[in-house]
Enzyme design. Structure first.
Site, short mmCIF file in Angstrom:
data_model
loop_
_atom_site.label_atom_id
_atom_site.label_comp_id
_atom_site.label_asym_id
_atom_site.label_seq_id
_atom_site.Cartn_x
_atom_site.Cartn_y
_atom_site.Cartn_z
N LYS A 137 35.28 44.19 35.00
CA LYS A 137 36.62 44.36 34.41
C LYS A 137 36.58 44.10 32.91
O LYS A 137 37.22 44.82 32.14
CB LYS A 137 37.61 43.42 35.10
CG LYS A 137 37.84 43.72 36.57
CD LYS A 137 38.66 42.63 37.25
CE LYS A 137 38.57 42.74 38.76
NZ LYS A 137 39.31 41.68 39.47
N GLN B 129 41.53 35.64 40.15
CA GLN B 129 40.45 36.26 40.92
C GLN B 129 40.35 35.59 42.29
O GLN B 129 40.29 34.37 42.39
CB GLN B 129 39.12 36.13 40.14
CG GLN B 129 37.98 36.93 40.70
CD GLN B 129 38.22 38.44 40.68
OE1 GLN B 129 38.87 38.96 39.79
NE2 GLN B 129 37.71 39.14 41.68
N ASP C 158 47.51 42.93 39.35
CA ASP C 158 46.85 43.11 40.64
C ASP C 158 47.83 43.59 41.72
O ASP C 158 47.41 44.03 42.80
CB ASP C 158 46.27 41.77 41.13
CG ASP C 158 44.76 41.69 40.95
OD1 ASP C 158 44.11 42.76 40.90
OD2 ASP C 158 44.24 40.56 40.87
N1 GUN Z 1 38.68 39.84 44.72
C1 GUN Z 1 38.16 41.00 45.20
N2 GUN Z 1 38.87 42.05 44.71
C2 GUN Z 1 39.83 41.54 43.93
C3 GUN Z 1 40.88 42.13 43.16
O1 GUN Z 1 41.08 43.34 43.09
N3 GUN Z 1 41.67 41.25 42.49
C4 GUN Z 1 41.49 39.91 42.55
N4 GUN Z 1 42.33 39.13 41.87
N5 GUN Z 1 40.56 39.35 43.27
C5 GUN Z 1 39.72 40.16 43.94
#
Ligand code: GUN
Length: 301
Positions: A52, A96, A119
């Protein structure tokens, strides 16, 4: 052999659109900023967060990561989230997942400002999606819709089977596909670990989405001839591939399914690049909607 649903090409097309929107924001003295909170040292989270950060950097979107120790208290995390909610320079906030089991994950997600919840995990945004109202939607389902659209696949009226009911993929995707209007109007079936006669149901799918989190779970006998197959899984295989790269596979047994399907998304190079590009898109949208940002063409002499 199936046509490839090329996530790298579709993501490049999306990035081009985003670059233009980011340039317009720059004219208004706004640089979109995504802040990620990572608690503990989950190895998969480290990989995702780096991807990201890289995607943001490529497009000139600012990103910052708060890496906190696993023993961080809920109160300390709530204070960090409150600080980021109040910071006008931060447009998107990601907690996350997974957070360590000692922390109240749902309460912490709900502490994020829904206007910064890029998200789409906040209950307000999940509720808006269910009601068909505008709000943030999780990036992977958005990326899947965009990947299909990029390749001219129309979902309206089609039989879609979603394997998996997670908050990140299966549930929001089923909602998007079944709602009225653009990229929707599909007839959606959600399957999960308690589904009986799974292969029979998945074989009837015109579009099959595999988001079960199990390597090569979907075999050729589970796929109807001429189906469109989207593979959301990502798993590391033992050993290293050419060029010292990690060897990856998805939730679909690619070689055998590609001989049966009309279209298939590969791993890597399918849904993954779309997810990160859509996350940046959500961050850009958050910046565009931010209260402090001057409207286009206005605000300055
Ligand atoms: N853990 C695995 N995929 C994601 C995601 O898309 N967002 C977040 N915050 N955690 C994750």
């Amino acid at each position: 052999v199936a046509q490839i649903l090329d996530g790298r090409a579709a993501a490049a097309a999306l990035r081009k659109e985003l670059a233009a929107r980011i340039a317009r924001l720059a004219e208004r003295d706004c640089t979109p900023c995504l802040t990620m909170i990572r608690v503990g040292e989950d190895p998969a989270s480290l990989v995702y967060v780096r991807a990201k950060e890289r995607a943001c950097r490529k497009l000139g979107v600012r990103s910052t990561t708060l890496a906190l120790p696993p023993e961080t208290s809920a109160a300390a995390l709530r204070a960090e989230i409150a600080r980021l909610n109040a910071d006008p320079a931060v447009h998107g906030i990601i907690l996350q997942l997974p957070v360590p089991e000692t922390l109240p994950q749902e309460e912490l997600i709900a502490a994020i400002d829904p206007g910064k919840d890029v998200d789409g995990f906040h209950p307000v945004n999940v509720g808006r999606l269910c009601l068909g109202q505008p709000g943030f939607v999780s990036a992977t389902p958005l990326g899947i819709l965009r990947l299909l659209r990029h390749h001219g696949v129309v979902v309206a009226g089609r039989r879609v089977v979603v394997l998996g009911r997670s908050r990140i993929v299966g549930r929001p995707l089923a909602n998007l596909l079944s709602r009225q209007g653009a990229d929707g109007d599909a007839t959606v079936t959600i399957c999960h670990s308690r589904t009986r006669d799974l292969a029979e149901i998945s074989r009837a799918a015109e579009i099959l989405i595999a988001a079960v989190g199990r390597p090569r779970f979907v075999t050729a006998e589970m796929v109807g001839a001429g189906a469109i197959v989207v593979d959301v899984g990502i798993h590391s295989l033992p050993g290293v591939g050419p060029g010292g790269k990690r060897r990856l596979c998805g939730d679909v047994a690619f070689d055998e399914v590609a001989r049966r399907a009309a279209m298939i998304s590969p791993v890597p190079g399918g849904v993954g690049p779309m997810t990160v590009a859509c996350l940046v898109a959500n961050t850009v949208a958050a910046a565009e909607a931010a209260p402090g940002v001057a409207p286009p063409g206005g605000g300055r002499a």
